[in-house]
Design a protein around this motif. Structure first.
Motif, mmCIF file in Angstrom:
data_model
loop_
_atom_site.group_PDB
_atom_site.id
_atom_site.type_symbol
_atom_site.label_atom_id
_atom_site.label_comp_id
_atom_site.label_asym_id
_atom_site.label_seq_id
_atom_site.Cartn_x
_atom_site.Cartn_y
_atom_site.Cartn_z
ATOM 1 N N LYS A 243 0.835 -1.203 0.000
ATOM 2 C CA LYS A 243 0.000 0.000 0.000
ATOM 3 C C LYS A 243 0.869 1.253 0.000
ATOM 4 C CE LYS A 243 -3.698 2.558 0.451
ATOM 5 N NZ LYS A 243 -4.557 2.434 1.632
ATOM 6 N N SER A 244 2.019 1.190 0.686
ATOM 7 C CA SER A 244 2.895 2.355 0.770
ATOM 8 C C SER A 244 3.637 2.620 -0.531
ATOM 9 C CB SER A 244 3.904 2.176 1.912
ATOM 10 O OG SER A 244 4.803 1.126 1.619
ATOM 11 N N THR A 245 3.593 1.687 -1.497
ATOM 12 C CA THR A 245 4.282 1.899 -2.769
ATOM 13 C C THR A 245 3.343 2.411 -3.858
ATOM 14 O OG1 THR A 245 3.909 -0.329 -3.696
ATOM 15 C CG2 THR A 245 5.773 -0.049 -2.188
ATOM 16 N N ASN A 246 2.109 2.773 -3.506
ATOM 17 C CA ASN A 246 1.147 3.259 -4.491
ATOM 18 C C ASN A 246 1.761 4.390 -5.307
ATOM 19 O OD1 ASN A 246 -1.025 4.449 -5.889
ATOM 20 N ND2 ASN A 246 -2.462 3.901 -4.283
ATOM 21 N N PRO A 247 1.862 4.236 -6.622
ATOM 22 C CA PRO A 247 2.520 5.267 -7.431
ATOM 23 C C PRO A 247 1.818 6.608 -7.397
ATOM 24 C CG PRO A 247 1.409 3.664 -8.831
ATOM 25 C CD PRO A 247 1.377 3.110 -7.433
ATOM 26 N N ARG A 248 0.553 6.646 -6.986
ATOM 27 C CA ARG A 248 -0.155 7.922 -6.900
ATOM 28 C C ARG A 248 0.215 8.698 -5.638
ATOM 29 N NH1 ARG A 248 -6.383 6.838 -7.597
ATOM 30 N NH2 ARG A 248 -6.387 9.097 -7.536
ATOM 31 N N ASP A 249 0.866 8.015 -4.677
ATOM 32 C CA ASP A 249 1.154 8.656 -3.404
ATOM 33 C C ASP A 249 2.604 9.096 -3.252
ATOM 34 O OD1 ASP A 249 -1.458 8.173 -2.704
ATOM 35 O OD2 ASP A 249 -1.003 6.320 -1.632
ATOM 36 N N SER A 250 3.551 8.292 -3.780
ATOM 37 C CA SER A 250 4.945 8.476 -3.384
ATOM 38 C C SER A 250 5.875 8.901 -4.514
ATOM 39 C CB SER A 250 5.473 7.167 -2.786
ATOM 40 O OG SER A 250 5.374 6.109 -3.719
ATOM 41 N N GLY A 297 -13.300 1.719 -19.375
ATOM 42 C CA GLY A 297 -13.409 2.929 -20.165
ATOM 43 C C GLY A 297 -12.122 3.692 -20.330
ATOM 44 N N SER A 298 -11.013 3.238 -19.719
ATOM 45 C CA SER A 298 -9.741 3.949 -19.834
ATOM 46 C C SER A 298 -8.989 3.457 -21.062
ATOM 47 C CB SER A 298 -8.898 3.734 -18.568
ATOM 48 O OG SER A 298 -9.550 4.245 -17.438
ATOM 49 N N HIS A 338 -2.965 14.089 -20.285
ATOM 50 C CA HIS A 338 -4.173 13.274 -20.288
ATOM 51 C C HIS A 338 -4.399 12.619 -18.922
ATOM 52 C CE1 HIS A 338 -7.442 10.877 -21.741
ATOM 53 N NE2 HIS A 338 -6.763 9.731 -21.677
ATOM 54 N N VAL A 339 -3.328 12.133 -18.317
ATOM 55 C CA VAL A 339 -3.442 11.510 -16.996
ATOM 56 C C VAL A 339 -3.898 12.535 -15.957
ATOM 57 C CG1 VAL A 339 -2.138 10.434 -15.117
ATOM 58 C CG2 VAL A 339 -1.787 9.671 -17.467
ATOM 59 N N ALA A 340 -3.320 13.738 -16.018
ATOM 60 C CA ALA A 340 -3.680 14.774 -15.049
ATOM 61 C C ALA A 340 -5.148 15.162 -15.144
ATOM 62 C CB ALA A 340 -2.795 16.006 -15.252
ATOM 63 N N GLN A 341 -5.745 15.058 -16.340
ATOM 64 C CA GLN A 341 -7.130 15.466 -16.544
ATOM 65 C C GLN A 341 -8.124 14.320 -16.404
ATOM 66 O OE1 GLN A 341 -6.989 17.184 -20.458
ATOM 67 N NE2 GLN A 341 -5.592 18.839 -19.849
ATOM 68 N N SER A 342 -7.638 13.102 -16.168
ATOM 69 C CA SER A 342 -8.526 11.942 -16.123
ATOM 70 C C SER A 342 -8.354 11.164 -14.830
ATOM 71 C CB SER A 342 -8.255 11.028 -17.330
ATOM 72 O OG SER A 342 -9.015 9.843 -17.243
ATOM 73 N N PRO A 343 -9.182 11.423 -13.817
ATOM 74 C CA PRO A 343 -9.104 10.654 -12.566
ATOM 75 C C PRO A 343 -9.296 9.155 -12.797
ATOM 76 C CG PRO A 343 -10.464 12.614 -12.265
ATOM 77 C CD PRO A 343 -10.196 12.498 -13.737
ATOM 78 N N ARG A 344 -10.130 8.783 -13.776
ATOM 79 C CA ARG A 344 -10.346 7.359 -14.047
ATOM 80 C C ARG A 344 -9.062 6.708 -14.544
ATOM 81 N NH1 ARG A 344 -15.390 5.206 -17.483
ATOM 82 N NH2 ARG A 344 -16.353 5.633 -15.459
ATOM 83 N N LEU A 345 -8.333 7.389 -15.427
ATOM 84 C CA LEU A 345 -7.077 6.837 -15.913
ATOM 85 C C LEU A 345 -6.043 6.767 -14.791
ATOM 86 C CD1 LEU A 345 -5.382 5.739 -18.202
ATOM 87 C CD2 LEU A 345 -4.845 8.099 -18.879
ATOM 88 N N GLN A 346 -6.027 7.748 -13.909
ATOM 89 C CA GLN A 346 -5.131 7.697 -12.758
ATOM 90 C C GLN A 346 -5.399 6.446 -11.922
ATOM 91 O OE1 GLN A 346 -5.407 11.377 -10.515
ATOM 92 N NE2 GLN A 346 -5.369 12.599 -12.391
#
Length: 394
Positions: A243-250, A297-298, A338-346
């Motif tokens: 969980k601590s390695t989530n690329p969206r967090d660290s 849908g991504s 595109h990633v920054a504008q798409s929470p679903r893709l994130q």
């Protein structure tokens, strides 16, 4: 004499006061100083480190190994999808040996991190032992890896010429010498992946020139969740630690986007046209959404990966351009926008990260025991991507 020189004098006097004859040739001033060798500390953790410092260091080591494992699995997947058995964390029983496929991984340096990375790749990546090689100044200390079939030597040039992915795990003071050795021997298809601390991407570019470089940057790490342990196969299968390695967090760098562009370079190397390459990435994203039980849908389009002008210039059988991975990490790209504008893709990219590592995201939140998908789910994904690679169909 200051404290540092005093300690060096006690351990190896010639390192401080060389004889006049020694001026005729350069010397390794760290020779004989055991505390300055890269293998120093490859055993147990030093007991004098404070608990929180140990946890932070372990989290960084775990994140670095998890990222490297994800990167290698993703490239192996695009090079040889029929070996997708690694997605479930298990290697195939009797994989065919073919010189034109597979992923060749080299590691320069066999200190603590280099050894941890080698163990993770051997035990959880699905790579065969002969597809992993290590170059270190003291290969005689790597008997356990040699017993498992890993080639261990001290030949950085040969390793750079051979590898598809070359991990740099040496000390910062050794990096200029290593780069001077290998800079003329790294092929276009080789990705140099640096895990050397305190050396930024800009410095690496000056040392190595125009090669494919990956240098993940991490924000200040907080305490590791879950149990504190070394970065082993067991740690990489622990949902609390992962969980601590989530690329969206660290991540301070664009690591997921960089990994996808590296996969596209691999598709180009294999001769896949841009449409087939795009289908390979979309098959991965769809598989991750199935894995995480998330709404589908991504889907990526050509315009999400290259500029509008470049997309318009691509004909039916054209290849994607060769992507500069250094620029991908340091500059805004169509995919990063595109990633920054798409929470679903994130969310899908995070699911892809955990799916490739073989951990179900629900387990990261709720359970101590990883849950793997049923065979039918992965057979469907493997079949879809294999057909994409071979015939261009989804």
């Amino acid at each position: 004499m200051d404290t540092a020189r005093g300690l060096a004098w006690k351990e190896h006097p010639a390192a401080v006061f060389p004889s006049p004859a020694d001026h005729t040739a350069p010397r390794d001033l760290t020779a004989g100083l055991t505390s300055l060798q890269p293998e120093c500390g490859a055993g147990e953790l030093p007991g004098e480190l404070p608990g929180e410092l140990v946890k932070r260091r372990l989290r960084l080591a775990l994140t670095a190994c998890a990222d490297a494992l994800f990167f290698c699995k993703l490239l192996l997947y695009t090079r040889e999808p029929e070996r997708a058995g690694w997605i479930r964390g298990t290697a195939p029983r009797s994989p065919p040996s073919r010189a034109d496929t597979g992923l060749r991984v080299g590691i320069v340096g066999a200190g603590r991190l280099g050894r941890q990375l080698a163990r993770c790749l051997i035990e959880t990546s699905g790579l065969r032992a002969e597809e992993i090689r290590i170059s270190t100044r003291r290969p005689e200390t790597l008997g356990d890896f040699r017993e498992r079939g890993v080639i261990c030597s001290y030949d950085n040039v040969a390793l750079a010429s051979w590898a598809h992915v070359l991990f740099l795990c040496c000390l910062p003071c050794q990096l200029p010498g290593v780069c001077a050795e290998i800079e003329d021997h790294v092929g276009q298809a080789c990705v140099v992946y640096s895990l050397v601390s305190a050396v930024p991407l800009s410095r690496l570019r000056r040392l190595l020139g125009p090669v494919s470089l990956v240098r993940p940057e991490y924000r200040s790490a907080g305490a590791t969740r879950g149990r504190t342990r070394d970065c082993t196969t067991a740690a990489l299968r622990d949902p609390d630690l992962l969980k601590s390695t989530n690329p969206r967090d660290s991540r301070a760098s664009r690591f997921p986007e960089t990994s996808l562009y590296a996969a596209l370079n691999t598709c180009r190397e294999r001769g896949l046209c841009h449409r087939r390459s795009l289908r390979v990435l979309n098959a991965l994203l769809q598989g991750a959404e199935t894995w995480g039980e998330a709404p589908r849908g991504s889907r990526l389009r050509t315009e999400d990966l290259v500029s509008a002008e470049c997309a318009a210039s691509l004909s039916e059988g054209s290849l994607f351009p060769w992507f500069d991975l250094s620029a991908v990490q340091s500059k805004e790209t169509p995919l990063s926008r595109h990633v920054a504008q798409s929470p679903r893709l994130q969310e899908t990219l995070a699911l892809l990260y955990f799916a490739v590592l073989g951990i179900h995201t629900m387990d990261v939140e709720e359970s101590d025991n990883p849950r793997y998908p049923d065979d039918g789910t992965w057979r469907s994904l493997i079949t879809r991507v294999t057909r994409t690679m071979e015939r261009g169909g989804v």
